[in-house]
Design a protein around this motif. Structure first.
Motif, PDB file in Angstrom:
ATOM      1  N   GLY A 179     105.332 -26.842  50.595  1.00 54.10           N
ATOM      2  CA  GLY A 179     105.318 -26.667  49.138  1.00 54.10           C
ATOM      3  C   GLY A 179     103.940 -26.991  48.601  1.00 54.10           C
ATOM      4  O   GLY A 179     103.641 -28.149  48.283  1.00 54.10           O
ATOM      5  N   ALA A 180     103.067 -26.005  48.526  1.00 52.87           N
ATOM      6  CA  ALA A 180     101.690 -26.234  48.064  1.00 52.87           C
ATOM      7  C   ALA A 180     101.697 -26.723  46.620  1.00 52.87           C
ATOM      8  O   ALA A 180     102.495 -26.261  45.796  1.00 52.87           O
ATOM      9  N   SER A 181     100.813 -27.652  46.315  1.00 56.06           N
ATOM     10  CA  SER A 181     100.751 -28.178  44.953  1.00 56.06           C
ATOM     11  C   SER A 181      99.344 -28.188  44.367  1.00 56.06           C
ATOM     12  O   SER A 181      99.177 -28.342  43.166  1.00 56.06           O
ATOM     13  N   ARG A 182      98.324 -27.993  45.213  1.00 56.63           N
ATOM     14  CA  ARG A 182      96.944 -27.971  44.731  1.00 56.63           C
ATOM     15  C   ARG A 182      96.338 -26.628  45.144  1.00 56.63           C
ATOM     16  O   ARG A 182      95.658 -26.523  46.171  1.00 56.63           O
ATOM     17  N   VAL A 183      96.583 -25.629  44.320  1.00 56.53           N
ATOM     18  CA  VAL A 183      96.226 -24.256  44.653  1.00 56.53           C
ATOM     19  C   VAL A 183      94.961 -23.828  43.914  1.00 56.53           C
ATOM     20  O   VAL A 183      94.800 -24.108  42.722  1.00 56.53           O
ATOM     21  N   VAL A 184      94.072 -23.129  44.623  1.00 52.31           N
ATOM     22  CA  VAL A 184      92.900 -22.502  44.013  1.00 52.31           C
ATOM     23  C   VAL A 184      93.086 -20.997  44.088  1.00 52.31           C
ATOM     24  O   VAL A 184      93.358 -20.442  45.160  1.00 52.31           O
ATOM     25  N   ALA A 185      92.940 -20.317  42.958  1.00 51.91           N
ATOM     26  CA  ALA A 185      93.108 -18.864  42.859  1.00 51.91           C
ATOM     27  C   ALA A 185      91.747 -18.223  42.637  1.00 51.91           C
ATOM     28  O   ALA A 185      91.057 -18.553  41.671  1.00 51.91           O
ATOM     29  N   LEU A 186      91.382 -17.276  43.514  1.00 49.92           N
ATOM     30  CA  LEU A 186      90.034 -16.707  43.467  1.00 49.92           C
ATOM     31  C   LEU A 186      89.983 -15.287  42.927  1.00 49.92           C
ATOM     32  O   LEU A 186      88.960 -14.619  43.039  1.00 49.92           O
TER      33      LEU A 186
ATOM     34  N   GLY B  67      94.214 -28.213  32.950  1.00 50.82           N
ATOM     35  CA  GLY B  67      93.469 -28.997  33.929  1.00 50.82           C
ATOM     36  C   GLY B  67      92.815 -28.168  35.011  1.00 50.82           C
ATOM     37  O   GLY B  67      92.352 -28.720  36.014  1.00 50.82           O
ATOM     38  N   THR B  68      92.759 -26.867  34.824  1.00 50.36           N
ATOM     39  CA  THR B  68      92.195 -25.975  35.835  1.00 50.36           C
ATOM     40  C   THR B  68      90.672 -25.929  35.719  1.00 50.36           C
ATOM     41  O   THR B  68      90.130 -25.686  34.643  1.00 50.36           O
ATOM     42  N   LYS B  69      89.990 -26.141  36.819  1.00 48.48           N
ATOM     43  CA  LYS B  69      88.532 -26.130  36.837  1.00 48.48           C
ATOM     44  C   LYS B  69      88.013 -24.759  37.276  1.00 48.48           C
ATOM     45  O   LYS B  69      88.531 -24.166  38.227  1.00 48.48           O
ATOM     46  N   ALA B  70      86.993 -24.263  36.593  1.00 47.84           N
ATOM     47  CA  ALA B  70      86.358 -23.009  36.994  1.00 47.84           C
ATOM     48  C   ALA B  70      85.526 -23.252  38.252  1.00 47.84           C
ATOM     49  O   ALA B  70      84.797 -24.246  38.337  1.00 47.84           O
ATOM     50  N   VAL B  71      85.648 -22.345  39.224  1.00 43.22           N
ATOM     51  CA  VAL B  71      84.894 -22.482  40.482  1.00 43.22           C
ATOM     52  C   VAL B  71      83.964 -21.277  40.656  1.00 43.22           C
ATOM     53  O   VAL B  71      83.871 -20.691  41.716  1.00 43.22           O
ATOM     54  N   ASP B  72      83.282 -20.930  39.576  1.00 44.46           N
ATOM     55  CA  ASP B  72      82.341 -19.819  39.517  1.00 44.46           C
ATOM     56  C   ASP B  72      83.086 -18.499  39.282  1.00 44.46           C
ATOM     57  O   ASP B  72      84.235 -18.510  38.847  1.00 44.46           O
ATOM     58  N   VAL B  73      82.443 -17.366  39.558  1.00 42.06           N
ATOM     59  CA  VAL B  73      82.986 -16.078  39.144  1.00 42.06           C
ATOM     60  C   VAL B  73      83.692 -15.367  40.305  1.00 42.06           C
ATOM     61  O   VAL B  73      83.461 -15.667  41.479  1.00 42.06           O
ATOM     62  N   ILE B  74      84.544 -14.421  39.962  1.00 42.80           N
ATOM     63  CA  ILE B  74      85.272 -13.642  40.955  1.00 42.80           C
ATOM     64  C   ILE B  74      84.291 -12.945  41.897  1.00 42.80           C
ATOM     65  O   ILE B  74      83.327 -12.322  41.461  1.00 42.80           O
ATOM     66  N   GLY B  75      84.540 -13.063  43.179  1.00 45.77           N
ATOM     67  CA  GLY B  75      83.668 -12.455  44.179  1.00 45.77           C
ATOM     68  C   GLY B  75      82.486 -13.311  44.564  1.00 45.77           C
ATOM     69  O   GLY B  75      81.786 -12.998  45.534  1.00 45.77           O
ATOM     70  N   GLN B  76      82.247 -14.402  43.814  1.00 47.33           N
ATOM     71  CA  GLN B  76      81.143 -15.307  44.119  1.00 47.33           C
ATOM     72  C   GLN B  76      81.582 -16.755  43.912  1.00 47.33           C
ATOM     73  O   GLN B  76      80.947 -17.506  43.177  1.00 47.33           O
ATOM     74  N   PRO B  77      82.664 -17.173  44.524  1.00 51.76           N
ATOM     75  CA  PRO B  77      83.153 -18.532  44.284  1.00 51.76           C
ATOM     76  C   PRO B  77      82.228 -19.588  44.890  1.00 51.76           C
ATOM     77  O   PRO B  77      81.542 -19.333  45.880  1.00 51.76           O
ATOM     78  N   SER B  78      82.233 -20.754  44.289  1.00 54.24           N
ATOM     79  CA  SER B  78      81.439 -21.871  44.800  1.00 54.24           C
ATOM     80  C   SER B  78      82.282 -22.648  45.803  1.00 54.24           C
ATOM     81  O   SER B  78      83.278 -23.274  45.449  1.00 54.24           O
ATOM     82  N   LEU B  79      81.875 -22.618  47.056  1.00 52.34           N
ATOM     83  CA  LEU B  79      82.598 -23.349  48.090  1.00 52.34           C
ATOM     84  C   LEU B  79      82.567 -24.852  47.835  1.00 52.34           C
ATOM     85  O   LEU B  79      83.549 -25.556  48.097  1.00 52.34           O
ATOM     86  N   GLU B  80      81.451 -25.340  47.313  1.00 50.42           N
ATOM     87  CA  GLU B  80      81.341 -26.766  47.018  1.00 50.42           C
ATOM     88  C   GLU B  80      82.316 -27.178  45.915  1.00 50.42           C
ATOM     89  O   GLU B  80      82.989 -28.208  46.013  1.00 50.42           O
ATOM     90  N   ALA B  81      82.402 -26.346  44.872  1.00 47.54           N
ATOM     91  CA  ALA B  81      83.324 -26.662  43.775  1.00 47.54           C
ATOM     92  C   ALA B  81      84.769 -26.620  44.242  1.00 47.54           C
ATOM     93  O   ALA B  81      85.598 -27.442  43.831  1.00 47.54           O
ATOM     94  N   ILE B  82      85.076 -25.654  45.107  1.00 50.73           N
ATOM     95  CA  ILE B  82      86.434 -25.555  45.639  1.00 50.73           C
ATOM     96  C   ILE B  82      86.762 -26.784  46.483  1.00 50.73           C
ATOM     97  O   ILE B  82      87.829 -27.400  46.319  1.00 50.73           O
ATOM     98  N   ALA B  83      85.872 -27.161  47.381  1.00 48.00           N
ATOM     99  CA  ALA B  83      86.118 -28.305  48.262  1.00 48.00           C
ATOM    100  C   ALA B  83      86.303 -29.590  47.468  1.00 48.00           C
ATOM    101  O   ALA B  83      87.120 -30.449  47.833  1.00 48.00           O
ATOM    102  N   ALA B  84      85.559 -29.728  46.361  1.00 48.74           N
ATOM    103  CA  ALA B  84      85.656 -30.940  45.544  1.00 48.74           C
ATOM    104  C   ALA B  84      87.040 -31.114  44.923  1.00 48.74           C
ATOM    105  O   ALA B  84      87.430 -32.242  44.584  1.00 48.74           O
ATOM    106  N   LEU B  85      87.784 -30.032  44.789  1.00 45.71           N
ATOM    107  CA  LEU B  85      89.123 -30.093  44.199  1.00 45.71           C
ATOM    108  C   LEU B  85      90.201 -30.463  45.207  1.00 45.71           C
ATOM    109  O   LEU B  85      91.353 -30.634  44.851  1.00 45.71           O
ATOM    110  N   ARG B  86      89.849 -30.552  46.480  1.00 40.75           N
ATOM    111  CA  ARG B  86      90.772 -30.906  47.557  1.00 40.75           C
ATOM    112  C   ARG B  86      92.044 -30.042  47.528  1.00 40.75           C
ATOM    113  O   ARG B  86      93.163 -30.554  47.475  1.00 40.75           O
ATOM    114  N   PRO B  87      91.893 -28.730  47.566  1.00 39.66           N
ATOM    115  CA  PRO B  87      93.082 -27.865  47.509  1.00 39.66           C
ATOM    116  C   PRO B  87      93.888 -27.933  48.806  1.00 39.66           C
ATOM    117  O   PRO B  87      93.351 -28.274  49.873  1.00 39.66           O
ATOM    118  N   ASP B  88      95.187 -27.623  48.690  1.00 41.18           N
ATOM    119  CA  ASP B  88      95.993 -27.488  49.902  1.00 41.18           C
ATOM    120  C   ASP B  88      96.327 -26.027  50.181  1.00 41.18           C
ATOM    121  O   ASP B  88      96.972 -25.708  51.181  1.00 41.18           O
TER     122      ASP B  88
END
Length: 297
Positions: free
Chosen positions: A58-65, A103-124
């Protein structure tokens, strides 16, 4: 002969569809990011466009790109911890409940996501598609389990099922599909029933500054929606493909037999009012036109 659409009927059809859709018709419960009802604990395997991924039960920390993934996450009851936007500094789509995205954080733009920003959110779990992020799949998978669909647009139903399986929210997806099918009846009823809907030719137009006018074909989000509604389409647009581009002169010479309705769909900061040059559209009163910025790709 089919009666032309009345102005009230045309406006009712647009309102009954969905925010952000542009039509030219011619007659002939909230959760904070990470919140949710699915059980947690354990893992399972999900098959997707790039193979298989082991995801939380049951994922609870999802990042949508991409937009379709963001739509799925929110529609299935979660607030994503992170998501991309359509352009730098842009807001998340206004048609989505603001409380789900608080509470959703922007992780840059579609097609150019920031890997660092994504990792900082600790997604599952990370959701995207091959069109946007296939080349980043391995990198994303090192941050969190990643599931990719093949594409977006006409495959939205298949994508929702994939996203639901990856998040462990199949029951929510079933309920959302039932609601969708129920809502399909409203615009058909507004038009006077299935036969009248099928006799109504609906054209989806997009006017962009400095670019040809784009008419959307069947292999798009809106094309699939119009098919689900059982609405008719002009012959030159009722075919496979993404879009048909026409010149301003071709748009200006367009004629319809009934009172039209146009809702312009545009990218941010590339607005155009070229629809005012189309005689049968410019003649409509201002409240017959609605402008939105939802991406359809």
């Amino acid at each position: 002969m089919t009666r032309p659409l009345s102005r009230r009927t045309a406006l009712g059809l647009a309102a009954a569809l969905a925010p952000g859709l542009a039509l030219a018709a011619c007659g002939s419960g909230s959760s904070a990011p990470g919140g949710g009802s699915s059980a947690s604990g354990g893992t399972r395997t999900v098959r997707h466009a790039r193979g298989e991924s082991t995801v939380p039960a049951g994922a609870s920390r999802v990042v949508a790109l991409d937009t379709d993934a963001l739509d799925s996450v929110v529609s299935l009851g979660l607030g994503p911890v992170g998501a991309t936007t359509v352009s730098e500094g842009a807001s998340f789509p206004a048609y989505l409940p603001a409380e789900r995205l608080a509470g959703t954080k922007a992780v840059d733009v579609i097609g150019q996501p920031s890997l660092e920003a994504i990792a900082a959110l600790r997604p599952d779990l990370i959701l995207s598609n091959q069109v946007r992020d296939d080349k980043r799949y391995e990198q994303l998978s090192r941050v969190a389990p990643t599931a990719l669909s093949k594409t977006t647009g006409p495959t939205r139903k298949e994508n929702v099922r994939l996203h639901a399986e990856a998040m462990g929210r199949q029951s929510e997806a079933g309920a959302a599909d039932a609601t969708y099918r129920t809502k399909l009846r409203d615009p058909v009823t507004t038009l006077g029933g299935p036969a009248r809907a099928a006799a109504t030719r609906v054209e989806m137009a997009r006017f962009l500054a400095g670019a040809p006018t784009r008419l959307y074909l069947n292999d798009t989000f809106v094309g699939a929606l119009l098919k689900d509604l059982g609405l008719g389409r002009p012959a030159n647009q009722d075919k496979p493909g993404f879009s048909l581009e026409i010149s301003p002169e071709q748009a200006s010479s367009t004629r319809c037999t009934g009172p039209p309705l146009l809702v312009v769909v545009q990218r941010p900061r590339r607005q155009s009012r070229r629809w005012e040059d189309v005689p049968h559209l410019a003649a409509r009163p201002p409240d017959a036109h609605r402008e939105h910025g939802r991406r359809l790709q």
